[in-house]
Design an enzyme around this catalytic site. Structure first.
Site, PDB file in Angstrom:
ATOM      1  CG  ASN A 152      73.017  33.929   6.074  1.00 46.79           C
ATOM      2  OD1 ASN A 152      72.850  33.141   5.151  1.00 46.79           O
ATOM      3  ND2 ASN A 152      72.744  33.609   7.323  1.00 46.79           N
ATOM      4  CD  GLU A 250      70.522  26.208   9.505  1.00 45.43           C
ATOM      5  OE1 GLU A 250      69.813  26.556  10.481  1.00 45.43           O
ATOM      6  OE2 GLU A 250      71.503  26.811   9.116  1.00 45.43           O
ATOM      7  CB  CYS A 284      70.796  30.542  11.426  1.00 41.51           C
ATOM      8  SG  CYS A 284      72.206  29.550  10.967  1.00 41.51           S
ATOM      9  CD  GLU A 459      72.978  23.453   6.145  1.00 40.17           C
ATOM     10  OE1 GLU A 459      72.554  24.016   5.145  1.00 40.17           O
ATOM     11  OE2 GLU A 459      73.684  24.026   6.994  1.00 40.17           O
TER      12      GLU A 459
END
Ligand code: TXE
Length: 495
Positions: A152, A250, A284, A459
Site C-alpha cells: 500500500n 504493524e 492501516c 516504527e
C-alpha cells in the site's frame, strides 16, 4: 510501461533472473508492467548465509556512528534527486493517484535523514551502580534482520524500516510485497552509491507464503519487522517465538474518526474525505468509521454525501485524479462483499457501492458511504478499501465507547473545537496513535504502531531505533580487589 524483468539485489548486484517469475500488474490498467523472481528457497538460504557473513565481518555492524550518518544522509540526497522515477513506479504498481505519490515520496528522504541523525547522536548510559564501579550500557546491532513489507505504501514503509535498522548497524534482508515490489528493488543500487557496503542490504522478491515464510523461519535471523495482515503475523509468530527473536508487527486497523458539534461541519466533512479516501482507503489508519454526534449528524451526512459523489475517480497518472485503483480484483470483490453484507445487516447505502473501471479497465471501487450500527460487520472489520461506515452517536460517552469497541487499536482522530473535550476524549481512546484535529499525520520522529490486534512495537522514532539494538552492560570496578577466598582479608575480618 514495458514488461521489464526486475531481479533480486544481493551482495551489491542485481542477480541473474531465476526460473520462476511473478508478474507485477498495474491495477489501473490490468497490464503486466514487470516481472520479478519467485526466489527458490535454496537461493534464499544462501542469501541468508551471505548476510550473516556480512554482519559478522563488521563491515557495517562495527562502523562508527559518523560513517552510518554519512551513508544514510547521502542515500537521502540521492533519493531526493531521483524522486520522479520512483514516483512514476509507485503510481504504476499501486494504482494510487500520482498527486498522493508525489506528496508521500517527497517526504521519504526525511526518514533517512532522521535515522542518520539518530545514529550520530544517540548515546549510551551510565547507571548509578553502588560502589567504586562504572557501569556503562551500550547498544549493539542485533544481526541479520528481516523486513516483510506491504504494497500500500511500498517505498515509505520499506524505507522506514531499512533506515532504522541500518542506523543501528544491522544487516537487512527485505522481502517486498509481490504485488508492488519495484520501487524497493531499486533501492539497493541507490544505497550502494551512497556508500553502503555490499551485502548489507539484500532485497529478495517472492511470494509471502514461500519466500517470506522461509526467511522468517530461519534460525540465523535476529528480528522480523512486518507490516501486513494479522494472518501473516500468526503464521510467523510461532517460529519467531521458538527462535527467541523479537517481532515488530504493524497490522490492520479500523480507525474511528470522531466528530463533535463544536467543529464547523464544513471543516469536519473535509477531514472525513481526507481520513477515509486517501489511497482508496487502503491504509492501516484509514478513517473507516465516522462517529458523528447526533446534534450535527443530518447536516454532516448530507454535505459529506454530496462531496463524496464529486470525487474524481480516474487514471492515477492524471494529476487531477483524486481516487485511484485498489490493488487487485480480489480487493474489488472484498469491497463488494462488505457492501452486500452491510445492507443485509440493515445498513443504508448513501452513495457508491459498486465496482467501476476507467476506460473499461482496472480494479476500481466507487467511494462508498454506508450508515450502519456500531456492532455491524462493516463497523467492526477491516475492509482495506473505500467502503466507509457512518455511525450516529448520541453523546461524548457514546462516541468513546464505540471508538473502543473493535479488536483493533491503531489510529483514531478527534475533531472538536472544544479544547477540554479534545483532551478528555483523546485520553480515553485506546489506540497507539490519536490525532486531535488531524489524521494521517506522520513524522520520522513520531512512534507509529498499534495495540490489541493492530500489532506490537513501533516504527519511527527513538523506539524504532532502539528496537534494532540489544543492550550490553559493562561493569568496571576501579576500587576494590576481589576479597573472597583471600585468607589475609578473611582473618582480618573474622579473626
Ligand atoms: O497482506 P499480507 P495482504 C492488512 C489489511 C489487508 C490484509 C491482507 O487488513 O486487508 O492485511 O493484505 C508477506 N510469511 N494489511 O494480503 O499477505 C507478503 O508477501 C512471511 C495492513 O496484502 O500480510 C507481503 O510482503 N511473509 C497493512 C507482506 O507479508 C508473508 C498493509 C504483507 O502481505 C507471509 C497490508 C508468510 N506466511 C495489509 N504471508 C498495513 N498495516 O498497512 C504473506 N507475507
Amino acid at each position: 510501461m514495458a514488461d521489464i524483468r526486475h531481479t533480486n539485489w544481493v551482495d551489491g548486484a542485481h542477480q541473474p533472473p531465476t526460473k520462476e517469475l511473478i508478474h507485477v500488474i498495474n491495477p489501473a490498467t490490468e497490464a503486466s508492467i514487470a516481472t520479478i523472481d519467485a526466489t527458490p528457497l535454496e537461493t534464499v538460504s544462501s542469501i541468508i548465509e551471505s548476510s550473516l557473513k556480512n554482519f559478522s565481518s563488521g563491515v557495517w555492524s562495527q562502523t562508527d556512528a559518523s560513517t552510518r550518518f554519512t551513508v544514510l544522509s547521502k542515500a537521502a540526497t540521492l533519493l531526493r534527486s531521483r524522486l520522479p522515477e520512483f514516483i512514476n513506479l509507485e503510481t504504476q504498481q499501486t494504482g494510487r493517484p500520482i498527486r498522493e505519490m508525489k506528496a508521500q515520496l517527497s517526504r521519504i528522504p526525511e526518514w533517512l535523514e532522521y535515522f542518520a541523525s539518530l545514529a550520530r547522536t544517540h548515546e549510551g548510559r551510565v547507571t548509578p551502580f553502588k560502589g567504586p564501579v562504572i557501569n556503562t550500557l551500550t547498544r549493539l546491532p542485533l544481526g541479520v534482520v528481516v523486513h516483510i513489507t506491504p504494497w500500500n505504501h511500498p517505498l515509505l514503509i520499506a524505507t522506514k524500516k531499512i533506515a532504522a535498522a541500518l542506523a543501528a548497524g544491522n544487516t537487512v534482508i527485505v522481502k517486498p510485497s509481490e504485488s508492488a515490489p519495484l520501487s524497493v528493488l531499486k533501492m539497493g543500487k541507490l544505497f550502494q552509491e551512497a556508500g553502503l557496503p555490499d551485502g548489507t542490504l539484500q532485497i529478495v522478491s517472492g511470494y509471502g507464503r514461500e519466500t517470506g515464510k522461509f526467511l522468517c523461519e530461519s534460525r540465523l535471523i535476529a528480528k522480523i519487522d512486518l507490516t501486513g495482515g494479522l494472518a501473516t503475523y500468526e503464521a510467523i509468530a510461532p517460529n519467531a517465538s521458538k527462535n527467541l527473536i523479537p517481532i515488530t508487527a504493524e497490522l490492520g486497523g479500523k480507525a474511528p474518526v470522531c466528530f463533535f458539534p463544536s467543529m464547523p461541519v464544513e471543516k469536519g466533512v473535509k477531514a472525513a474525505l481526507f481520513a477515509s479516501f486517501i489511497a482508496s482507503g487502503q491504509t492501516c489508519v484509514t478513517g473507516s468509521r465516522l462517529l458523528i454526534h447526533s446534534d450535527i449528524y443530518d447536516e454532516f451526512v448530507e454535505l459529506l454525501v454530496s462531496r463524496t459523489k464529486t470525487l474524481r475517480v480516474g487514471d492515477p497518472t492524471d494529476d487531477k485524479t483524486q481516487i485511484g485503483a485498489v490493488i487487485s480484483r480480489a480487493s474489488v470483490d472484498r469491497c463488494s462483499a462488505f457492501v452486500e453484507r452491510a445492507i443485509v445487516d440493515g445498513g443504508k447505502l448513501l452513495c457508491g457501492g459498486e465496482p467501476t473501471t476507467v476506460d473499461a479497465k482496472g480494479f476500481f471501487f466507487q467511494p462508498t458511504l454506508i450508515e450502519t450500527k456500531a456492532d455491524s460487520d462493516l463497523a467492526c472489520n477491516e475492509v482495506f478499501g473505500p467502503v466507509i461506515a457512518l455511525i450516529k452517536c448520541s453523546s461524548e460517552e457514546d462516541i468513546i465507547q464505540v471508538a473502543n469497541a473493535t479488536s483493533f487499536a491503531l489510529g483514531a482522530s478527534v475533531w472538536t473545537d472544544d479544547f477540554n473535550q479534545a483532551h478528555r476524549v483523546a485520553e480515553k481512546i485506546d489506540a497507539g496513535l490519536v490525532w486531535i484535529n488531524g489524521h494521517h499525520l506522520n513524522d520520522p520522529s513520531s512512534p507509529w504502531g498499534g495495540f490489541k490486534e493492530s500489532g506490537m512495537g513501533k516504527e519511527n522514532g527513538i523506539e524504532a531505533f532502539e528496537s534494532y539494538t540489544k543492550v550490553k552492560s559493562t561493569i568496571i570496578n576501579y576500587g576494590q580487589e576481589p576479597t573472597w577466598f583471600d585468607d589475609e582479608v578473611e582473618n582480618a575480618r573474622y579473626g
